[in-house]
Design an enzyme around this catalytic site. Structure first.
Site, PDB file in Angstrom:
ATOM      1  N   ASP A 479       0.830  -1.212   0.000  1.00  0.00           N
ATOM      2  CA  ASP A 479       0.000   0.000   0.000  1.00  0.00           C
ATOM      3  C   ASP A 479       0.865   1.264   0.000  1.00  0.00           C
ATOM      4  OD1 ASP A 479      -2.323   1.479   0.132  1.00  0.00           O
ATOM      5  OD2 ASP A 479      -3.060   0.577   1.984  1.00  0.00           O
ATOM      6  N   ASP A 549     -10.611   2.041  -3.521  1.00  0.00           N
ATOM      7  CA  ASP A 549     -11.186   1.801  -2.196  1.00  0.00           C
ATOM      8  C   ASP A 549     -12.703   1.833  -2.265  1.00  0.00           C
ATOM      9  OD1 ASP A 549      -8.922   1.344  -0.784  1.00  0.00           O
ATOM     10  OD2 ASP A 549      -8.743   3.350   0.064  1.00  0.00           O
TER      11      ASP A 549
HETATM   12  C1  DGJ Z   1      -5.781   1.952   1.982  1.00  0.00           C
HETATM   13  C2  DGJ Z   1      -6.164   0.736   1.175  1.00  0.00           C
HETATM   14  O1  DGJ Z   1      -6.643   1.107  -0.070  1.00  0.00           O
HETATM   15  C3  DGJ Z   1      -7.189  -0.074   1.955  1.00  0.00           C
HETATM   16  O2  DGJ Z   1      -7.616  -1.169   1.203  1.00  0.00           O
HETATM   17  C4  DGJ Z   1      -6.579  -0.514   3.249  1.00  0.00           C
HETATM   18  O3  DGJ Z   1      -5.517  -1.395   3.001  1.00  0.00           O
HETATM   19  C5  DGJ Z   1      -6.092   0.693   4.041  1.00  0.00           C
HETATM   20  N1  DGJ Z   1      -5.240   1.529   3.252  1.00  0.00           N
HETATM   21  C6  DGJ Z   1      -5.353   0.263   5.279  1.00  0.00           C
HETATM   22  O4  DGJ Z   1      -4.812   1.319   5.952  1.00  0.00           O
END
Ligand code: DGJ
Length: 729
Positions: A479, A549
């Site tokens: 991430d 997301d």
């Molecule tokens: C952002 C990601 O896009 C989410 O899926 C998740 O992993 C969060 N970060 C966790 O902090």
């Protein structure tokens, strides 16, 4: 085919199975562009009809008043000698001046492709009939040598381009701008442009507008390819649609700040280019040093936007990421993020693992919160040690719990970041990107590590390799949750401060290369708050990306539609999540959520422990269905049929590589009074093939393509239907 040079006409012909790209060395020194488009015969006469221009188009050749760079199409334009459009290169010489006059010196043709040093690229294979043309230009005054690389992948219908600059002079040269590819369209301004714009939770929306008589810049200055703009830009004819018409597109294999531009000048010359964003970049080139630009992919299609996308999809599925997972079906995962956020313990995760295995899920992913003192997004990043308060039995116990049930086990990392409230930051505050004396702006309460520093790469490599090996991890979600500010690096000299952002990306790629070589069978998925870094640079190392997301199925239709312009469905992480949806508050059926996720790399992200027996049964059925159709989704041909932008219903289809299976996904976003009067025409089928759907109804390919399939009657908003047809004759 490939590359040929006509030494009499001094013309280069680059030929793929459907396209031609033609250049000429004019007066023995100026590299001009003739043509890029539908394939033409090599013998065709290409000549520039040069005419004398007004004094507002000055002439750099004393004996040739018909030559002005203002009017002729150029292959690698410099600024300052009568070309007033955006240049491909801009430098500052040691005496402070900016004018250079790069002239043709030589060329060579070699088989295969060439990797740009330390950067991801398209690696040709022997069967691709690929060749690379390298044209060398030189500015004799400064000693700057420019090598233009063109790799022609004949079978894939693709040309890739990059630039290598060498300082063969005696004094340093500062590179202020270098575009990886520029194409001039001579006396041709009949275009519209398409770019993929967005924001967090609404990435890669399709924008199409007339080119007009001005310049359009699409860029990211964020230090990442970004949610806001994708490193992609296309010129299309006004009449081009998904199935017909010309498209000229560029995509940059790079994950940092970029710029793409389309412009038209007063003489109807259109210029399309892509490369590093000059605002975020300069490079101090000492004598004998080299600089290599990222690689750009050029795709032309005369078969509309689907034609373009199919070229990208095929190329990226087979020639970008080439590791263990490239030819393998991807596991169906479940991720605990939307199920628990930071609020979990060993028991909860063990229960989730157990329940997932009962449903037939193949990979369990433990997301953010397993390390350091990380119970919210306010602390812990950088401290990559297991949080024993939360997970007293450690990660190993969880990984074993998954493995003992025949599942893989995956883990979340955000390696490039550090929380100010972390042991790592307390011991190494100097490891961050920063500018002396300036406040370090935080984003999501975190700072960015300077990935250009080798000790940072080494620390992360050490921490990640030990966590992965000690706990037998099969998958990593990588991430990255903020963009750059106060970009600078204390280890660089003052002339090199503007190199920080590009050095960061080079360092990131170096670390990724080391990790994937160390763990060739680990599946890596890239993520940046969803799809903030969905680019071919990342896909070279990590074959799938968390698309957004936003897991709401209705919004996902638009996101996945736009993403598919360039990136294949196998690269798009797509999860079924809870309802009401956490981002949109919308309620949709489990069926529709699955029908959208099944059109990508399917996974789940919800608390399955709270589901009813009926829902669990439905998920069991979805999983077994996806396992049956997964091959077609992940390696078949994807065709967009009806756009979700501005219409009440939308559709796309997949066609198995051997045409044995058709998957038609139809979505009714908003119910209308006459839903049941709808039909849709499929494409790409063989006319004589006979298909049968789930109900036993039979159709010939020609019927499905020319008459069209009557769509099922759906009722109510957010309904959907997957129609599967198998070839029986
Ligand atoms: C952002 C990601 O896009 C989410 O899926 C998740 O992993 C969060 N970060 C966790 O902090």
């Amino acid at each position: 085919m490939g590359v040929s040079f006509d030494s009499e006409k001094k013309q280069f012909h680059l030929t793929t199975c459907h396209t031609s790209y033609i250049m000429e060395v004019l007066l023995g020194k100026h590299l001009v562009h003739h043509y890029w488009g539908q394939r033409v015969k090599i013998a065709s006469a290409f000549e520039l009809p040069l005419v004398e221009q007004s004094s507002f188009s000055p002439n750099p050749e004393p004996e040739h008043k018909e030559i002005s760079f203002d009017t002729i199409p150029r292959e690698f334009p410099d600024y300052g000698r009568s070309d007033y459009e955006s240049p491909a290169i801009e430098v500052q010489l040691a005496d402070g001046t900016h004018v250079i006059a790069p002239e043709y010196q030589s060329h060579r043709i070699q088989p295969g492709s060439v990797q740009p040093k330390g950067l991801p690229f398209i690696e040709a294979e022997t069967g691709d009939s690929s060749e690379t043309l390298v044209i060398t230009l030189a500015d004799s005054f400064s000693g700057l040598t420019i090598e233009l690389y063109y790799t022609v992948l004949e079978k894939q219908d693709v040309i890739t381009r990059k630039v290598v600059l060498t300082n063969q002079g005696e004094k340093p040269i500062t590179i202020k701008r270098v575009m990886s590819a520029t194409v001039d369209f001579f006396r041709d301004d009949h275009f519209e442009i398409i770019n993929l714009y967005g924001a967090w939770a609404m990435e890669r929306q399709v924008c199409r507008i007339p080119l007009g008589r001005h310049g359009h810049i699409i860029d990211s200055k964020r230090g990442s390819s970004s949610h806001e703009q994708n490193p992609f830009l296309a010129l299309v004819r006004p009449e081009t649609d998904e199935f017909r018409g010309e498209v000229y597109s560029m995509n940059l294999i790079y994950s940092g700040s970029f710029q793409a531009e389309a412009s038209v000048n007063a003489h109807g010359k259109t210029r399309l280019q892509i490369g590093l964003n000059p605002i975020d970049f300069s490079w101090y080139l000492q004598p004998d040093e080299k600089f290599t630009s990222p690689e750009a992919v050029l795709v032309y299609s005369s078969r509309g936007l689907n034609g373009m996308s199919q070229i990208y999809h095929q190329l990226y599925r087979t020639r970008l990421y080439k590791g263990y997972w490239s030819k393998r079906e991807r596991p169906i995962l479940i991720n605990n993020w939307e199920a628990t956020y930071f609020d979990f313990d060993q028991d909860k995760i063990e229960q989730l693992i157990e329940e997932s295995s009962r449903l037939g899920i193949e990979l369990f992913v433990l997301d953010d919160g397993w390390f350091g003192k990380r119970n919210s997004d306010k602390s812990g990043l950088g401290d990559w040690w297991v949080n024993r308060e939360k997970l007293p039995k450690g990660l190993k116990a969880l990984s074993e719990a998954a493995h003992s049930r025949g599942m893989m086990f995956g883990l979340w990392f955000e390696p490039e970041m550090v929380s100010p409230d972390s042991d790592l930051y307390r011991s190494h505050p100097e490891w961050c990107l920063s500018v002396p004396g300036r406040y370090r702006s935080e984003g999501r309460n975190q700072l960015i590590l300077d990935m250009g520093r080798e000790e940072v790469q080494d620390y992360l490599y050490q921490r990640m390799t030990s966590i992965i090996s000690e706990n037998n991890i099969n998958y990593i979600k990588w991430d990255m949750n903020r963009n750059m500010t106060e970009v600078g690096s204390p280890i660089l000299s003052s002339e090199r401060q503007k190199e920080s952002s590009h050095r960061y990306i080079l360092g990131l790629y170096r670390l990724l290369e080391k990790l994937i070589s160390h763990f060739p069978e680990v599946l890596f998925e890239s993520c940046s708050g969803g799809g903030g870094r969905f680019d071919p640079g990342m896909l070279y190392y990590m074959p799938q990306t968390w698309t957004s997301d936003n897991t709401d199925s209705v919004e996902r239709l638009k996101i996945q539609w736009g993403t598919s312009y360039v990136y294949p469905p196998i690269s798009m992480g797509a999860h079924v999540s809870a309802c009401p949806n956490h981002q949109m508050g919308r309620t949709t059926s489990l069926k529709t959520r699955a029908n959208v996720a099944m059109a990508g790399n399917m996974g789940y992200e919800l608390d399955i422990l709270t589901l009813s027996d009926r829902e669990k049964k439905e998920i069991l059925q979805q999983l077994s269905l996806y396992k049956k159709i997964r091959k077609t989704v992940q390696s078949g041909k994807f065709i967009r049929l009806r756009s979700p932008y501005g219409s009440a219903s939308s559709a796309w289809m997949f066609l198995a590589e051997d045409q044995s299976e058709i998957l038609l996904f139809f979505y009714l976003t908003l119910a209308t009074p006459y839903n049941n009067f709808d039909k849709i025409r499929l494409t790409g089928l063989e006319e004589d093939s006979l298909y049968q759907d789930q109900s036993g109804q039979q159709y010939y390919g020609d019927y499905l393509m020319y008459s069209g399939l009557n769509l099922p009657e759906l009722k109510g908003d957010f309904d959907s239907q997957l129609i599967i047809m198998n070839r029986i004759g």
